[in-house]
Structures are given as structure tokens and as C-alpha cells.
Design an enzyme around this catalytic site. Structure first.
Site, PDB file in Angstrom:
ATOM      1  N   HIS A 215       7.005 -27.178   1.494  1.00 55.53           N
ATOM      2  CA  HIS A 215       6.215 -28.278   0.957  1.00 55.53           C
ATOM      3  C   HIS A 215       5.046 -27.752   0.139  1.00 55.53           C
ATOM      4  O   HIS A 215       4.061 -28.445  -0.077  1.00 55.53           O
ATOM      5  CB  HIS A 215       5.741 -29.176   2.096  1.00 55.53           C
ATOM      6  CG  HIS A 215       6.899 -29.719   2.871  1.00 55.53           C
ATOM      7  ND1 HIS A 215       7.572 -30.873   2.508  1.00 55.53           N
ATOM      8  CD2 HIS A 215       7.557 -29.219   3.942  1.00 55.53           C
ATOM      9  CE1 HIS A 215       8.575 -31.069   3.351  1.00 55.53           C
ATOM     10  NE2 HIS A 215       8.579 -30.084   4.216  1.00 55.53           N
TER      11      HIS A 215
ATOM     12  N   GLU B  19       0.842  -1.204   0.000  1.00 51.24           N
ATOM     13  CA  GLU B  19       0.000   0.000   0.000  1.00 51.24           C
ATOM     14  C   GLU B  19       0.878   1.254   0.000  1.00 51.24           C
ATOM     15  O   GLU B  19       0.487   2.300  -0.496  1.00 51.24           O
ATOM     16  CB  GLU B  19      -0.945  -0.003   1.210  1.00 51.24           C
ATOM     17  CG  GLU B  19      -2.178   0.855   1.005  1.00 51.24           C
ATOM     18  CD  GLU B  19      -3.264   0.633   2.046  1.00 51.24           C
ATOM     19  OE1 GLU B  19      -4.316   0.076   1.708  1.00 51.24           O
ATOM     20  OE2 GLU B  19      -3.068   1.022   3.210  1.00 51.24           O
TER      21      GLU B  19
ATOM     22  N   LYS C  91     -13.282   1.520  -3.825  1.00 46.09           N
ATOM     23  CA  LYS C  91     -14.351   1.875  -2.884  1.00 46.09           C
ATOM     24  C   LYS C  91     -15.463   2.615  -3.623  1.00 46.09           C
ATOM     25  O   LYS C  91     -16.648   2.378  -3.397  1.00 46.09           O
ATOM     26  CB  LYS C  91     -13.795   2.793  -1.781  1.00 46.09           C
ATOM     27  CG  LYS C  91     -12.996   2.094  -0.716  1.00 46.09           C
ATOM     28  CD  LYS C  91     -12.688   3.079   0.412  1.00 46.09           C
ATOM     29  CE  LYS C  91     -11.627   2.539   1.338  1.00 46.09           C
ATOM     30  NZ  LYS C  91     -11.052   3.563   2.205  1.00 46.09           N
TER      31      LYS C  91
END
Ligand SMILES: O=P(O)(O)OC[C@H]1O[C@](O)(CO)[C@@H](O)[C@@H]1O
Length: 618
Positions: A426, A397, A531
Site C-alpha cells: 500500500h 557496506e 567522517k
């Protein structure tokens, strides 16, 4: 050879095949030893903007013919590599923290080239700490460093705000833990439900996972999304303990929709349980925000301030991080002390002695200063699992920006991902070693395996922790042998002090790197686009529902095709979104499909199960 607390650099055997550590490493990975010690050296020169990867001939093909391979100049001679390790190893004695950048292949020429940029970044940091408007777009100061050194705040008002908040956090915590402040049902508060998202959740989540004792005074849970099922799950898990739950609602802006929704859902659960939310609610937000006003008007149990000059992603040392941590019995003054020590170390202008600058320098080298490689963060300690997630927001950000400070389009960034070692070994480390070369690794190593006196040898001479150590070292070596660069941050133990130091280290590294690449690390304009678009979707949904409601109130009901809905919404260009809205409300039984199925968008007809007459005339 190396007791890290008082590290001594006694001369080890430098013949590669005699080195037991490398032998062990090779065994872990079934690598032939020669693949760990390729005696070539081809330093690369790095232009400041883009590092050209040299192509050189490699005669290692079994038939002796040459084929070109990328040689990115990593040192492979063990003796030289050891010198490089010793030469660049950073140690913070008081913190017991080490930073090893020797497995990043930057050259001396590159370091020289970067020096003026780093000096400019140090100056910018100094100005920032003195109260400069370091976030120019938003016209704000950037003061998270003052949170752990209030004396550095640029004026006495800010200093007292910081100190008073810390005192208030400690006093409130003492009263809650002692039972002086108790839930209406009596007894003690036993649970915290933290409602917040992004920077208002990630720090508290990371710290809780890293530091909360096994039996904390209050246990913590998080609602960090607007996923109804996730919220239901958290509330259901609390069960009857909802009555002794302290709900901490955290939002700097006080208006983030996900957080507001979480709050409304929790308040509904309180009502349904016959509980009075206000007596158990705490707000952490900016003064006079929507959340602050709600908490004040409704008379919540407590309110703590968020400051304009602290960004969400750097708020762990504000009330945002401190209150939940303190309530879990974590020593927050130690966290602050660790951060302050790290900040002090990062104020030197000698690059080699400045760990944040070393990180920024290494990032720049590894990703060519343009984010060309991803940063894989691998803490080899379960309790640090959420560090990579925390860093993801802090780094991405802050650095993921379209424009630089001069208005040039740069599309900067540095991708961060990772979970923990050796678990990830793994999962995806196969690709890291052998596959696409688009990353560098940061290992986080913790020397202390277990509290003293608890260890045991599961094989003669070998503990469980030795395996974890071996996995880390083995992965580091195996990656390097295949020209994959890595950084290693080592701490003695996971303590409030070291966690505070890690947070401070990365906050400063991000600030320095941002300065070096000339971007504003402290705003997040891109998040607003998503937004805004979400708001538009919800507004369109309201129109769709109104249109469907009108048709569903007719006698007989008039099921509508998708085209008809779009036309009546006056939004034919939004037909795809209208389709998705209808599919979503139908999946939740709020709309009925009269003909066809949602899976065939062209063919279905839809209506609402109920006609809302009031809404029709609203
Ligand atoms: O604390 P707030 O204002 O609710 O914001 C939450 C998060 O949303 C953002 O503003 C954008 O995602 C983050 O920077 C912030 O941490």
C-alpha cells in the site's frame, strides 16, 4: 499439494485458468487471468559482465500492430515454470528453510558461465575460513564464521577466545537475570539501553524485533545516533527505570563519535539523576580501544571483547549481538546452531545445493553483476521488519566499492531497501509492478502464522494469516507477470535458529558475490571520507565561534557579516559551510542575528549572546 515440511511435488493442474491459486491471485490484483500466463519463452544468454536485454516483437496490441517490448526471457509457460520451480528449489530440511530462485530468469548457459567464478569464490571462502588475510587492505583475517564453529578457528588461541566470550556472556546474563548482579538501587535490572551505531546496532535491533519475547527479562532500547532529541527521548522513556537500566556501549573501534556522544549524554543523565554510571555500564569493544580503556579506568560493571577479525556488519554472532539477545531471554545457542547449520550447507561446491551461491548467482543475473537493479527485501512478517535494514548495511557496506581487488575502478554495489509486506503493498508496490523496472524482489515468507492453537477463521476457511500468504503469493505472481524477477526465502517460523540461519545465509552470499565480482567485502574506505569531512566541519565551527566570540567581546559588540567571518577565519572558500554553521548555531540560540535573517545569507550580521573572556585568551 505441498506440505512444505515434507514437500511433495504431486502434479497440480497446469492449465493456467483452472489454477485456483492463480485465480485468487488475479482477484487480489484485479488482473485479467491472461496477464498471469503469457505462453512465450525467450531465454536470454548472459555475457559474464553485462546481460543484454533482448528486444523482441510483441503482437499483443489490441489493433494487432506490432510494437517492440523488452523481453528479458522470463519463463511464462506454467508447466515449464513449475518444472523450473521444482528443479531449482533448495531445501534445508533441518532448518526448515527453502530458497526459490525460479522467478529469476537465469539461463542454463549463464549458470555454466558462472560456474568457474563460483568455484573460485568457494575456494576463496575456504581460504578465508582457514585464516587467510581475506581483508587485504587492512591486513586482517575475516573470522565471523568461527563464531558459531569455534573448532574451525585457525588456532587454539582464537578458539578459546570465542568459547570464553560465549561462556562469559552466558554467565553474566544468568547473574543479571537472576539478580545476583543487581543495580545499586537494588532489585533487578529491568532495561537495557544499547548505545552503538551501524554494525554495533543493526544486528541487535533486528534480533530484538524478531525474537524478543513479549515480556523479556530485560527490555531493550537503542541510542544509535548523535541526534540529541532522539537521545533525550530514549532517556525520558526510561524515566525512573534509569536506575535499573544496564547501559551496553558497543563499538568495535571504541572511537566512533556518535557512540561516544551517546555515552556522554547518558552519563550526564545518570549524574543528573544522582546515579553512578560505572555500576550500570557494560562495554563491548576491542581490547585497549578508547572505550575499553575508559570502561577499565572508570571501573564499569563488565567488559566484553570484540575481535579484530570480526567486522561490525558481521558481528551479530559475537558479544555484540549475543549479549543483548541473551539478556532479553533469546536462546543464543540456538541462534549460533542455526548459523552453523547454514554455514555447513554453504560449504558445498555444488552450486545447486549451496543456498548462498544460489543467492549470489541470482543477484548477479538480476543486476548484471554491476548493481544495475536494486534488491527490494520484503519480509511478510512484522517481526522481520528490520531485516531489510540490517541487510542494507551488510550488503551495501560490503559490496559498494570504488575499486576491485586489482585496483580497477569499478564502482560496484547492490542497493537494498524494503520494509515489510503486505504493508509496502500500500506504499510503493504500485511502482514496482507498473513503473520503472530497476529492481528485483526478495520475499521472506514465514509459514507459521501464529503459535499453535491460537488461530481462528475470520471468514469461513480463511484466517488472517491466509490473507498475508495470499498477499505475498499474489504480489510475487503479479510482479512476475510483468517481468519483475523475485527470489523467495521461506522459513517455517521465526525462531533463534532460523534467524541465525538467515544471518549466516546472507553473510555468505555477500562473501561469494564479492568474490565473483572481485572486490574486498570486508573494508569500508568510503565511510572514512564522510567522517573526515565531518571532523573538518567541526574544526571550522570552532574557528567560527572563536571569531564571533572575539567580535562579541568588543565594546560595543561588533556584529559581523558572513564575509567578515569567513575572512577572519582565513577561509573565504568555505563561506557556504560557514553560513550553514552560523545558521545552525543561531537556530539553537547560540548566536544572535543583529541584522537581517539567516534566510538572506548576504544581508545578515551576527554576534554571540555572551562573550567568553576565558576563551578569548585561551
Ligand atoms: O563499531 P564501531 O567501531 O563503533 O563502528 C560502527 C560502524 O561504523 C562503521 O565503521 C562505518 O560506518 C561500520 O562499519 C561499523 O559497523
Amino acid at each position: 499439494m505441498a506440505s512444505i515440511s515434507g514437500i511433495c511435488f504431486s502434479s497440480p493442474s497446469l492449465k493456467p485458468n483452472k489454477n485456483p491459486f492463480l485465480r485468487a491471485t488475479a482477484a487480489f490484483f484485479s488482473l485479467p487471468m491472461h496477464s498471469l500466463s503469457v505462453p512465450t519463452r525467450s531465454p536470454r544468454i548472459a555475457p559474464a559482465h553485462s546481460v543484454a536485454r533482448e528486444i523482441s516483437a510483441d503482437f499483443s496490441k489490441s489493433d494487432g500492430s506490432a510494437f517492440p517490448t523488452k523481453n528479458n526471457g522470463l519463463e511464462k509457460d506454467p508447466r515449464e515454470l513449475w518444472r523450473r520451480y521444482v528443479d531449482w528449489l533448495y531445501q534445508h530440511k533441518d532448518l526448515g528453510l527453502f530458497l526459490d530462485v525460479s522467478r529469476v530468469g537465469f539461463t542454463d548457459e549463464f549458470v555454466d558461465q558462472m560456474e568457474p567464478r563460483l568455484q573460485a569464490a568457494f575456494k576463496a571462502m575456504d581460504d578465508l575460513e582457514k585464516g587467510a588475510i581475506a581483508n587485504p587492505d587492512e591486513g586482517r583475517m575475516v573470522g565471523h564464521y568461527w563464531l558459531r564453529s569455534p573448532d574451525r578457528a585457525p588456532n587454539s588461541f582464537l578458539k578459546s577466545q570465542i568459547e570464553n566470550t560465549l561462556d562469559a556472556v552466558c554467565a553474566f546474563t544468568d547473574d543479571v537475570v537472576s539478580g545476583k548482579i543487581k543495580p545499586p538501587s537494588g532489585g533487578h535490572f529491568t532495561q537495557i539501553l544499547s548505545v552503538g551505531i551501524g554494525g554495533s546496532a543493526l544486528g541487535p535491533q533486528f534480533v530484538a524485533e524478531a525474537l524478543a519475547p513479549d515480556n523479556p527479562p530485560l527490555k531493550i532500547r537503542f541510542i544509535d545516533n548523535t541526534d540529541p532529541a532522539g537521545i533525550d527521548h530514549q532517556i525520558a522513556q526510561l524515566g525512573p527505570e534509569l536506575a535499573s537500566t544496564l547501559v551496553i556501549v558497543i563499538s568495535k573501534s571504541g572511537g566512533t563519535p556518535e557512540t561516544r556522544n551517546g555515552l556522554l549524554e547518558v552519563q550526564k543523565a545518570f549524574r543528573e539523576a544522582g546515579l553512578e554510571f560505572a555500576k550500570q555500564g557494560v562495554a563491548i569493544t576491542q581490547e585497549n580501544s578508547l572505550l575499553d580503556n575508559t570502561a577499565r579506568i572508570e571501573g564499569w560493571l563488565a567488559r566484553f571483547p570484540m575481535f579484530d577479525w570480526v567486522g561490525g556488519r558481521t558481528s551479530e554472532m559475537s558479544a555484540v549481538g549475543l549479549l543483548p539477545a541473551a539478556l532479553q531471554g533469546i536462546n543464543i545457542r540456538e541462534m549460533l546452531a542455526g548459523a552453523a547449520l547454514m554455514d555447513d550447507a554453504n560449504r558445498t561446491t555444488v552450486v545447486k545445493d549451496n543456498p548462498a551461491a544460489l543467492l549470489a548467482l541470482s543477484w548477479y543475473w538480476a543486476c548484471d553483476g554491476v548493481g544495475s537493479k536494486d534488491m527490494v527485501v520484503l519480509p511478510y512478517k512484522d517481526s522481520l521488519l528490520l531485516f531489510s535494514r540490517y541487510l542494507q548495511q551488510l550488503v551495501m557496506e560490503s559490496l559498494g566499492k570504488e575499486f576491485d581487488l586489482d585496483g580497477n575502478r569499478v564502482n560496484q554495489g547492490l542497493t537494498v531497501y524494503g520494509n515489510k509486506g503486505s504493508t509496502d503493498q500500500h506504499a510503493y508496490i504500485q511502482q514496482l509492478r507498473d513503473g520503472v523496472h530497476n529492481f528485483f524482489v526478495t520475499f521472506i515468507e514465514v509459514l507459521r502464522d501464529r503459535p499453535p492453537g491460537h488461530d481462528w477463521e475470520l471468514e469461513p476457511g480463511v484466517t488472517c494469516g491466509d490473507y498475508l500468504f495470499g498477499m505475498l503469493q499474489g504480489t510475487r505472481s503479479a510482479l512476475y507477470a510483468n517481468d519483475r524477477e523475485s527470489i523467495t526465502v521461506t522459513v517455517q517460523e521465526v525462531t533463534p535458529r532460523t534467524v541465525g540461519a538467515l544471518v549466516a545465509l546472507y553473510e555468505r552470499a555477500v562473501g561469494i558475490y564479492a568474490s565473483v565480482v572481485n572486490i574486498n567485502a570486508y573494508h569500508q574506505p568510503g565511510v572514512e571520507a564522510g567522517k573526515k569531512a565531518a571532523g573538518e566541519v567541526l574544526a571550522l565551527q570552532k574557528r567560527v565561534l572563536a571569531v564571533l566570540n572575539e567580535a562579541s567581546c568588543k565594546e560595543p559588540v561588533e556584529p559581523l557579516t558572513l564575509d567578515q567571518v569567513a575572512e577572519r577565519c582565513h577561509a573565504p572558500e568555505d563561506i557556504e559551510m560557514i553560513y550553514k554553521i552560523i545558521a545552525h548555531i543561531a537556530a539553537n540560540d547560540r548566536a544572535l542575528i543583529a541584522e537581517g535573517t539567516c534566510g538572506s545569507p548576504r544581508g545578515f550580521k551576527v554576534f554571540l549572546g555572551e562573550c567568553n573572556v576565558d576563551e578569548l585568551y585561551a
